[in-house]
Each structure stands twice: as C-alpha cells, then as structure tokens.
Scaffold this active site. Sequence first.
Site, PDB file in Angstrom:
ATOM      1  N   SER A  96       0.878  -1.181  -0.120  1.00  0.00           N
ATOM      2  CA  SER A  96       0.109  -0.057  -0.094  1.00  0.00           C
ATOM      3  C   SER A  96       1.127   1.350  -0.094  1.00  0.00           C
ATOM      4  O   SER A  96       1.735   1.430  -0.968  1.00  0.00           O
ATOM      5  CB  SER A  96      -0.963   0.049   1.349  1.00  0.00           C
ATOM      6  OG  SER A  96      -1.909   1.019   1.055  1.00  0.00           O
ATOM      7  N   HIS A 129      -8.308   1.812  -0.942  1.00  0.00           N
ATOM      8  CA  HIS A 129      -8.034   0.909  -2.240  1.00  0.00           C
ATOM      9  C   HIS A 129      -9.677   0.522  -2.888  1.00  0.00           C
ATOM     10  O   HIS A 129      -9.731  -0.839  -3.124  1.00  0.00           O
ATOM     11  CB  HIS A 129      -7.346  -0.373  -2.095  1.00  0.00           C
ATOM     12  CG  HIS A 129      -6.051  -0.094  -1.338  1.00  0.00           C
ATOM     13  ND1 HIS A 129      -5.093   0.560  -2.124  1.00  0.00           N
ATOM     14  CD2 HIS A 129      -5.383  -0.193  -0.228  1.00  0.00           C
ATOM     15  CE1 HIS A 129      -3.964   0.757  -1.334  1.00  0.00           C
ATOM     16  NE2 HIS A 129      -4.088   0.388  -0.426  1.00  0.00           N
TER      17      HIS A 129
END
Length: 299
Positions: free
Chosen positions: A86, A189
């Site tokens: 991430s 996300h």
Amino acid sequence: MIAIVAPGQGSQTPGMFSPWLELPGARETVAAMSDLSGLDLERLGTTADADEIKDTAVTQPLVVSLALLAFEAIAPSGDLVVAGHSVGEIAAAAMAGVIPKDEAVRLAAVRGRAMADACALEETSMAAVLGGDEQEVLRALDALGLDPANRNGAGQIVAAGPLQAITALRENPPAKARVMPLSVAGAFHTRFMQPAQDRVAEQRATLQGSAPAYTLLSNADGTAVGDGGEFLDRLVTQVTSPVRWDLCMSTMLDLGVDAIVELPPAGALSGLARRAMKGVQNVAVKTPDDLDGVRDLLA
C-alpha cells in the site's frame, strides 16, 4: 536473492521513531522530512499516542519516513527485490531510485491528506477476513457490495466498503472464517477513494520516474516493473485498486528469494511471509539493533 519490503498503514506504533533517532544524522534527516510533510514527525514518532498517529494524514508520511530512514542506515547494494505494501510502495519507489527520498515523503503526505479527506465524505470501513475458502469469501464480499481491498495471502483478505456492509459481514462471516474489524478511517483501495486518487495524480504529474535500480514489484499484479514512469502511474491507480500482496509474495518465490527483510515499523509483512513463504528466512527490522544482522545477511 534477498527482498526488502516496506510496510503500510496499520503497522505504526507509538514511539517507533525513538531508537532510530540515536543514529548519526537521524534527527537532521527527520527534521528535513518534517518540513517536506508539513508535520512534526519527530514528535509524532516519539511522544504522540496511538490515537494521534492512526490519523491517515499522519500515518502515511510517518510510516514511509521511518522505512526510508532505516533503508538508508542499511545502505544495501547488489541484486535486490524491493516491494512495499500500500503506502509502503512509495517508500519502495524511493528505495529503488525511481524518485528521490524527498519526493517520496512529499507524495506520502499528499496521499495521506487526500485519503483522510476522502474518508470523511462517506461512512466506510475495513475488516480482515481470516481463513475460510477464498472463493467463498470473495462471493460473500460481492454479495454485500464489499471490495477485496487487500488480498494478502496466507488466508487473509481485507474487505472494504460501506460501514453497514462491514457490520453485516461481521455478524454473518463466511464459513470457517473470522472477521476482524480494522481501526481505519475508511475504505482504502476502493472506488470510495476516487477523490484522493485525483489529488495523487496531480502530485504524480510533477514527478519524473527513473528506471528502478533493483527489481521493483507492483501491488497491482505482483509483477516487476522496469519503467519508472509506469510505476508512478501505478502508484496513482493503486489508491482505488486492490493490493495484491499475495501475488507479490508469489513473485518473490518465483524469483528465488530466500530471505525477506521487513523495514520498520515491521511485523505485519513478516507475519504474512512466515505463513506464505515457507523456508524463506525472515527478518523484521524493529530497532537499529537489528541492522547488523541485516548487513551480514546482505554481505
């Protein structure tokens, strides 16, 4: 073959900067990072409590800055695999030389603020689904309108979406699975982060990406990306796309990685590697005391 990986949001702990500030030049480096991020990173990384550092706008530059501080202290050379989870991908981009360290810290700060703002627009959340049949879990998420935001491997899928749907998943988990709510501000996300992606795209437009000096893996599909500009483009779309850490680990195994080093704040990725990368040596770098072991490994 050795892989060096950078963790993402959720790995932060109070006081995590404290031992690292004893390294020569570290306070000056952190002061410069603070100027770039618009945050007092030394205070946030030493005396701030858990509630303050879980703020998305704070966590992301804080985690990226610490990973880069440790990477500089290791000063690796040779043939490496580099990846980040991430927001850790921003640190990985700097580690591989795609962008300078300063630009990575600045980009992490922009991303963190943008995602915090996006989280405030709608009530969303995330939860880790542990165990169960993978396809059954994915079908359950789809039925509730949830996205598999992180497919982390080792039997872990992170669901993200409307808070009401996360609550329904917790109340009726898939067979043989546990659902653990995550202390995050929103559905990272996923499509809910589109306003944040737009702002990250604006910042990306100011950057020129150099070719990676190391094998650099992408969260999008686990593949190695050899073009710096393409990797920066993937950092933009990653804001609304699933993190495929399972595929990153699979690629590491295919490349013959036999040792994985997790930069601080370490723990989460090391835990996944222990379960999904059997036989691979695993080093979690938590304090400078761990650096000699890493240098010996690299040598």
